[in-house]
Design a protein around this motif. Structure first.
Motif, PDB file in Angstrom:
ATOM      1  N   GLY A 245     -15.298  -3.122  -0.305  1.00 21.06           N
ATOM      2  CA  GLY A 245     -16.623  -2.412  -0.315  1.00 21.06           C
ATOM      3  C   GLY A 245     -17.499  -3.762  -0.602  1.00 21.06           C
ATOM      4  O   GLY A 245     -18.714  -3.438  -0.588  1.00 21.06           O
ATOM      5  N   GLY A 246     -17.083  -4.944  -0.933  1.00 23.44           N
ATOM      6  CA  GLY A 246     -17.933  -6.151  -0.978  1.00 23.44           C
ATOM      7  C   GLY A 246     -19.025  -6.366   0.134  1.00 23.44           C
ATOM      8  O   GLY A 246     -18.456  -6.228   1.191  1.00 23.44           O
ATOM      9  N   VAL A 247     -20.122  -6.378  -0.167  1.00 26.99           N
ATOM     10  CA  VAL A 247     -21.331  -6.845   0.900  1.00 26.99           C
ATOM     11  C   VAL A 247     -21.511  -7.968   1.123  1.00 26.99           C
ATOM     12  O   VAL A 247     -21.634  -8.888   0.328  1.00 26.99           O
ATOM     13  CB  VAL A 247     -22.525  -6.058   0.747  1.00 26.99           C
ATOM     14  N   TYR A 248     -21.342  -8.658   2.344  1.00 26.11           N
ATOM     15  CA  TYR A 248     -21.432 -10.002   2.641  1.00 26.11           C
ATOM     16  C   TYR A 248     -22.681 -10.494   3.495  1.00 26.11           C
ATOM     17  O   TYR A 248     -22.971  -9.728   4.537  1.00 26.11           O
ATOM     18  CB  TYR A 248     -20.271 -10.690   3.611  1.00 26.11           C
ATOM     19  N   MET A 249     -23.455 -11.416   3.023  1.00 25.06           N
ATOM     20  CA  MET A 249     -24.851 -11.878   3.665  1.00 25.06           C
ATOM     21  C   MET A 249     -24.586 -13.357   3.785  1.00 25.06           C
ATOM     22  O   MET A 249     -24.820 -14.163   2.521  1.00 25.06           O
ATOM     23  CB  MET A 249     -26.049 -11.172   2.848  1.00 25.06           C
ATOM     24  N   MET A 250     -24.560 -13.892   4.995  1.00 24.76           N
ATOM     25  CA  MET A 250     -24.635 -15.288   4.990  1.00 24.76           C
ATOM     26  C   MET A 250     -25.955 -15.834   5.422  1.00 24.76           C
ATOM     27  O   MET A 250     -26.791 -14.897   5.768  1.00 24.76           O
ATOM     28  CB  MET A 250     -23.561 -15.914   6.066  1.00 24.76           C
ATOM     29  N   ARG A 251     -26.364 -17.073   5.543  1.00 28.57           N
ATOM     30  CA  ARG A 251     -27.634 -17.682   5.880  1.00 28.57           C
ATOM     31  C   ARG A 251     -28.865 -16.913   5.059  1.00 28.57           C
ATOM     32  O   ARG A 251     -29.866 -16.624   5.648  1.00 28.57           O
ATOM     33  CB  ARG A 251     -27.944 -17.396   7.316  1.00 28.57           C
TER      34      ARG A 251
END
Lengths: 442, 193
Positions: A245-251
């Motif tokens: 469930g971890g949310v990933y946001m790059m840049r």
């Protein structure tokens, strides 16, 4: 992203991804962000193009080195100790299923400028050419002592109190010569300096045992390595976090850290949007106001065509400080094509040490001499950053330290476990297995 | 016993085009109308029986990491098979699918056999015609099917064709699925074998 999370984590280096994975697995709601468009931060692996672009003089890699994607070059060269705690963390979380590991071919130490294999069992010690016949027996006796020592059984301590007596007294008890002590402490205990001599003996004995046990697992050397490079480790733990469930946001550039009136962290602002959290974690590059540099580390990445003399394939070579007239050891690492980090017909040679002079590159000269002809060389000097406790007190912000000069991940995992236990208030049992998530089949 | 060839298969494509729905239809023959964005499945596996061998697909889900363009290269690295999915009613998702095909061809060290799936064909107002996608697939050497996870259309055909087309390495013929790994003392549970 405009939501509340238990944890917001900044930076996707190995430490942050491991923390993210552990927290998600244990039911916490995690938002994980990185300003870069690639995973790994300071522990990423680079393609050939990225290496030339980031660490070279801007020139493109020469065509003879082959396709850029055949290369995966670690910024921080490290191997995993097979019996160490990062391997435990990998099996604890089942992340081993995403990665293929290779055994590193050999573990070496230099003696009078020559590369020698590190003997690690009493039997090997007796055959080694590193010391004379009487000294060999004394060393074999010491290794038997390490193997048999059990803190629960006082009779195995041979009259020593390892928790109270410094290691220097343990060496004296076994009447080992300075060269042998140097070898055992640095090539098997993996100490970078001699400060350990005045620390309780149990610490060094435990580290030598870890080395011996790691060696016993797969044979050739105590080290293993993930195919395609260290950079895949953070990605694997990030996937674990995402599965839970971890949310990933790059840049995502981080513009501001937000605070409550009582001084605790409230969240972050990125591209004009706010996300809030109970606790904020991140690598030192996101918290320049809260960290300090305690030392500098110089690292060199070299492209080679011939194996390092005295070795046959992938290798770890320790150059003990005393032989070089230094305080800190110089570490040399060789990687070959089987590790999938380097194109066929080439090798990667890495050298690193803690900076002691005004001319860091020259401090690595003994390593370059060992490597022989070097086709391309990239040298970087970086600060070793650690969080300043007083500045973070009461803020609910936790900052990881930079990656140190050691050749393995034991200190890396120490840092992770310390932060995990502080933020969760739970003791992390790496020997336990977590539940299997959603593995399913027909 | 029939020989089993085991393959890692990855799904790529824009968020909400139906990647998980296609997987669930293929592996469990299920469809859920309101599929939440993907969390919770490490991977699913299904065997396909071919004439004198079995193909085992180990299907890795994106775990939702594509949602903010944050899919890690480790996800698709080394995968011999990929299904790139777009939504036939969403032109943008088709353009994104083409980008994924390009990226797979440029970044992968070994060749990946790619299938293109034009999903949600049961819906009206298609923005991508079957002819257009077909021509693109032929030019790029891709397997192509329009699919519907809802009405169970084209999905079995897609995977079957992938199974046929994948190169059969003799070294991949391992009873345990070819997942012999240095650290997997506990592989039995880990890979869903």
């Amino acid at each position: 992203m405009q939501e509340h999370y238990d944890f917001i984590i900044l930076g996707t280096g190995l430490k942050e991804c491991l923390l993210s994975g552990l927290l998600s697995v244990h039911g916490k709601k995690v938002l994980h962000m990185d300003r870069n468009d690639y995973y790994g931060g300071a522990s990423a692996s680079l393609t050939l193009e990225q290496l030339f672009e980031q660490q070279g003089k801007g020139e493109a890699p020469p065509a003879e080195l082959g396709r850029s994607r055949e290369w995966s070059i670690d910024i921080v060269p490290k191997y995993l100790l097979a019996g160490g705690r990062l391997v435990k963390a990998l099996t604890h979380t089942n992340v081993t299923r995403y990665l293929d590991f290779m055994s590193v071919q050999g573990s070496y130490v230099t003696r009078k400028g020559k590369v020698r294999k590190v003997p690690a069992t009493a039997g090997e010690a007796l055959k080694s050419s590193l010391m004379g016949p009487f000294e060999k027996r004394r060393m074999a006796k010491f290794l038997e002592f390490v193997r048999d020592f059990d803190p629960e059984k006082p009779e195995t301590a041979k009259g020593l109190d390892l928790k109270a007596q410094p290691m220097s007294e343990v060496w004296a008890k076994f009447k080992l010569e300075p060269d042998t002590v140097d070898f055992l402490g640095h090539a098997m205990g993996l100490y970078l300096t001699d400060e350990y001599l005045e620390r309780p003996g149990i610490e060094c004995v435990d580290r030598i045992r870890l080395y011996v046990e790691s060696l016993a697992r797969f044979g050739n050397s105590p080290y293993i390595y993930p195919q395609y490079g260290i950079g895949d480790l953070p990605q694997a733990f990030a996937r674990l976090s995402a599965i839970y469930g971890g949310v990933y946001m790059m840049r995502k550039p981080i513009e501001e850290i937000l605070f409550n009136e009582d001084g605790t962290v409230r969240g972050i602002k990125s591209e004009g949007e706010e996300a809030t959290c109970d606790v904020l974690i991140g690598d030192p590059s996101y918290f320049s106001d809260y960290v300090e540099a305690t030392e500098k580390i110089v690292r060199a990445i070299c492209i080679l065509q011939t194996p390092i003399a005295g070795t046959t394939g992938s290798a770890q070579i320790i150059m003990p400080q005393k032989q070089l007239g230094r305080k800190n050891d110089v570490y040399v690492t060789a990687q070959t094509h089987d590790l999938m980090t380097v194109a066929k017909n080439y090798l990667l040679g890495f050298a690193s040490t803690t900076v002691e002079t005004e001319n860091p590159e020259a401090e690595l000269q003994p390593a370059f001499d060992l490597m022989g002809p070097i086709l391309h060389k990239f040298v970087t000097v970086s600060d070793y950053l650690v969080p300043v406790k007083e500045k973070l007190a009461g803020k609910k912000i936790y900052v990881t330290s930079s990656y140190d000069a050691t050749s393995h991940f034991e200190t890396t995992i120490d840092d992770v476990i310390k932060i995990y236990e502080e933020v969760s208030g739970e003791v992390l049992d790496l020997d336990a297995k977590i539940a299997q998530p959603g593995v399913d089949q027909e | 016993m029939q020989k089993t060839h085991s393959y890692k298969l990855v799904l790529l494509g824009e968020s909400a085009v139906g990647k998980s729905s296609i997987t669930l239809r293929f592996v469990r023959n299920e469809f859920t109308e309101s599929q939440e964005p993907t969390i919770g499945a490490a991977f699913l596996a299904r065997n396909i029986s071919c004439q004198d061998y079995t193909v085992r697909f180990e299907i890795w889900d994106t775990a939702g990491q594509e949602r903010y363009h944050s899919l890690a290269p480790m996800y698709y690295r080394g995968a011999p098979a990929a299904v790139v999915v777009y939504d036939v009613t969403d032109r943008n998702s088709y353009e994104k699918a083409k980008k994924w095909v390009q990226q797979l061809k440029e970044e992968q060290r070994e060749t990946t056999t790619i299938a293109l799936a034009g999903n949600k064909r049961d819906l009206p107002n298609h923005k991508v015609t079957i002819q257009e996608a077909q021509e693109y697939a032929v030019a790029e050497g891709l397997i192509f099917h329009e699919t519907s996870a809802l009405s169970n259309y084209g999905i079995t055909e897609l995977f079957k064709e992938l199974a046929d087309k994948l190169p059969k390495k003799s070294s991949a013929i391992v009873a345990d699925g070819g997942m012999t790994k240095l650290l997997d003392d506990d592989n039995s549970g880990g890979c869903g074998c």
